[in-house]
Structure formats: structure tokens, C-alpha cells
Design a protein around this motif. Sequence first.
Motif, short mmCIF file in Angstrom:
data_model
loop_
_atom_site.label_atom_id
_atom_site.label_comp_id
_atom_site.label_asym_id
_atom_site.label_seq_id
_atom_site.Cartn_x
_atom_site.Cartn_y
_atom_site.Cartn_z
N ASN A 1 0.58 2.02 -2.09
CA ASN A 1 1.52 0.95 -2.47
C ASN A 1 0.95 -0.26 -1.74
O ASN A 1 0.98 -0.32 -0.52
CB ASN A 1 2.90 1.34 -1.95
CG ASN A 1 4.05 0.51 -2.47
OD1 ASN A 1 5.15 0.61 -1.95
ND2 ASN A 1 3.87 -0.30 -3.49
N GLY B 1 9.96 0.39 1.99
CA GLY B 1 9.66 1.38 3.02
C GLY B 1 8.18 1.47 3.36
O GLY B 1 7.81 1.57 4.53
N GLY C 1 8.34 3.91 -0.73
CA GLY C 1 8.91 4.57 0.46
C GLY C 1 10.41 4.72 0.38
O GLY C 1 10.95 5.79 0.70
N THR C 2 11.11 3.65 -0.04
CA THR C 2 12.56 3.79 -0.20
C THR C 2 12.85 4.81 -1.31
O THR C 2 13.80 5.60 -1.20
CB THR C 2 13.22 2.44 -0.53
OG1 THR C 2 12.52 1.82 -1.61
CG2 THR C 2 13.22 1.51 0.67
N1 LIG Z 1 7.62 -0.19 -2.77
C1 LIG Z 1 8.77 -0.36 -1.98
C2 LIG Z 1 10.01 -0.87 -2.65
C3 LIG Z 1 9.84 -2.34 -3.03
C4 LIG Z 1 11.10 -2.98 -3.57
C5 LIG Z 1 11.53 -2.45 -4.92
N2 LIG Z 1 10.56 -2.70 -5.96
C6 LIG Z 1 12.87 -3.10 -5.28
O1 LIG Z 1 12.89 -4.08 -6.04
O2 LIG Z 1 13.89 -2.64 -4.78
C7 LIG Z 1 9.00 0.78 -1.01
O3 LIG Z 1 7.99 1.33 -0.53
O4 LIG Z 1 10.14 1.07 -0.67
#
Ligand SMILES: N[C@@H](CCC[C@H](N)C(=O)O)C(=O)O
Length: 287
Positions: free
Chosen positions: A15, A86, A220-221
Amino acid sequence: MVKGPRFLKGHGTENDFVIIPDPDGALELTPAQVARICDRRAGIGADGVLRVVRTAAAPEVAALSAEAEWFMDYRNADGSVAEMCGNGVRVFGRYLVDSGLATPGTFHIATRAGLRGVTVPAQGDVTVGMGRAALPGPDGIEVAVGSRRWPAVNVNMGNPHAVAFVEDLAHAGDLFTAPAVTPASAYPTGVNVEFVVDRGPRHVALRVHERGSGETRSCGTGACAVMVAAARREGADPAVTGTAVTYTVDVPGGRLVITEHPDGSLDMTGPAVILAEGELDAVWAEG
Ligand SMILES: N[C@@H](CCC[C@H](N)C(=O)O)C(=O)O
């Protein structure tokens, strides 16, 4: 040539992010500029931008400045703002330590979703305290790709997720376009969608379509949302049993290990890599 700010490129389980140091919060980063920087053909190319700002210099989070010196201003590839990232927060922590802005160890980073504790060794994987998951419902959420539909679980990790368990990750299709999620009223600000298969005991794999970035190699989230949805599906809830639960979550770009503790808090461990550094010029200057 109009020179722009310095940038770095990094990723966490692929990512990938453009990191823009802006300690004094002097940059006006417009959505159009972010989208151009993230463009994989005409820009640097990334799933998102991490602007590195002193918390005290960022009015929206300045109240957190006593606990966190640095604010992760995260933007999606289309220029939209998100509450949390995340993988981004691991990469952000790695950048702070590698650049001497933080010492190796445990410290807080401010995000729009609140404080996140990171443990960043001098080298190697980074662990993030991801906070608690919320499962606000409602029942009856569905995710659809083409003629296939699956029930989905609404999990909020500071940002919104719809988690669907599927038989085969290929059934999610090419994920160039966002899967349909109903009812739309469950996600008034849009949603990240995870498709999940079982790999073994407390071991799952996912593909994700991220709000504002499209299909990415990891979220990650999203991986934490998947971990909690998978644990509840097997009837495991550390808040009830008093026993922590750990899942291995494979993503297209690598592997994350996530533990949910009896107090509901989640830890996520995974790689965080800084791989290049440069200076923006034309891509930045167009305003
Ligand atoms: N890639 C991220 C999440 C990024 C934000 C997501 N696209 C959103 O709009 O909520 C991660 O690793 O959590």
C-alpha cells in the motif's frame, strides 16, 4: 522549472504512499495536486499522500499536540481526505524514526480518527495500536459485483468498511470500479470494501477496494475490520472471554498480524518501508 517540496516514497505491504514533509503546515495541498502526485503515469504514483505536519501547526488536531508531536494528514489518491490509514501510520512512523524526527520506541501519532500509538524499532516491522472496532450495523448490508451478492458486516475502524466473506477472491472481479454496497444509507461518506476467504485456523486473505483509491495491494484498517468480522463469525470476542485473539491476514502485498485484546483494542504488526526520496517539480506546480 518550478521547484516544489521534497517528497519520499514508501509502502506498507505494498500500500504505497508519497510522503511530503511539511513540519510547519505551510503547504496548501489541493485535491487536484494530490490526485496528480498519485497518478501512476503522469505523477509519482501512489495509493495516497501522507503529509507530515507538526500537530500544533494543524488546527484540526492541534488539541492532540501534548500527546503527539506529529500529525499524519492522509489523503486518498483521488485527493479526498480520510480519517485513518493503518498502513500509512506504520510508514509514517518509520519515516519519523529514519529521519531523526522521533527516536526508536513507542510514541503517538495524531490522525483524524484520534491518537494512534506506534512502536517503531530502529529496523524492522512496525506495530500500531489501531484503537477499537465499532460494529454499528445495520443487518442486511449487501455487497454486489456483477450478478453476485454477499452479505457484509459494517466495521468502523475510524473509517468505514464493508466486509464480505466469499468463496473465491476472484469472484470480486477486477475491482476497477467500486462494488455496489446497499443500503447506501449505512455509509453516508462512502465505504472501503473487503472480500475475504479462509486460509486456515485464524488465517484469512483479502482483496480490497478502497474508497478514493480503487483496488490496492493492502489496507491496514481493512485488515483490522476483517480480523474483527472473522473473529465474531467464529464466536470469538476477547471482551467476553478475557482472552486475546490473533489472526494472520494475508493481503495481495504481504501479511499483517492482528491481535484483539480483552479491552477491545487492536494491535497490527507489519512492514513499513521507505524506498526513495526526491523533489517535486512540474507535477506539483500546476496548482
Ligand atoms: N489504505 C489505508 C486506508 C486509507 C483510507 C481509505 N481509503 C478511506 O478512504 O477510508 C489503510 O491502510 O488503512
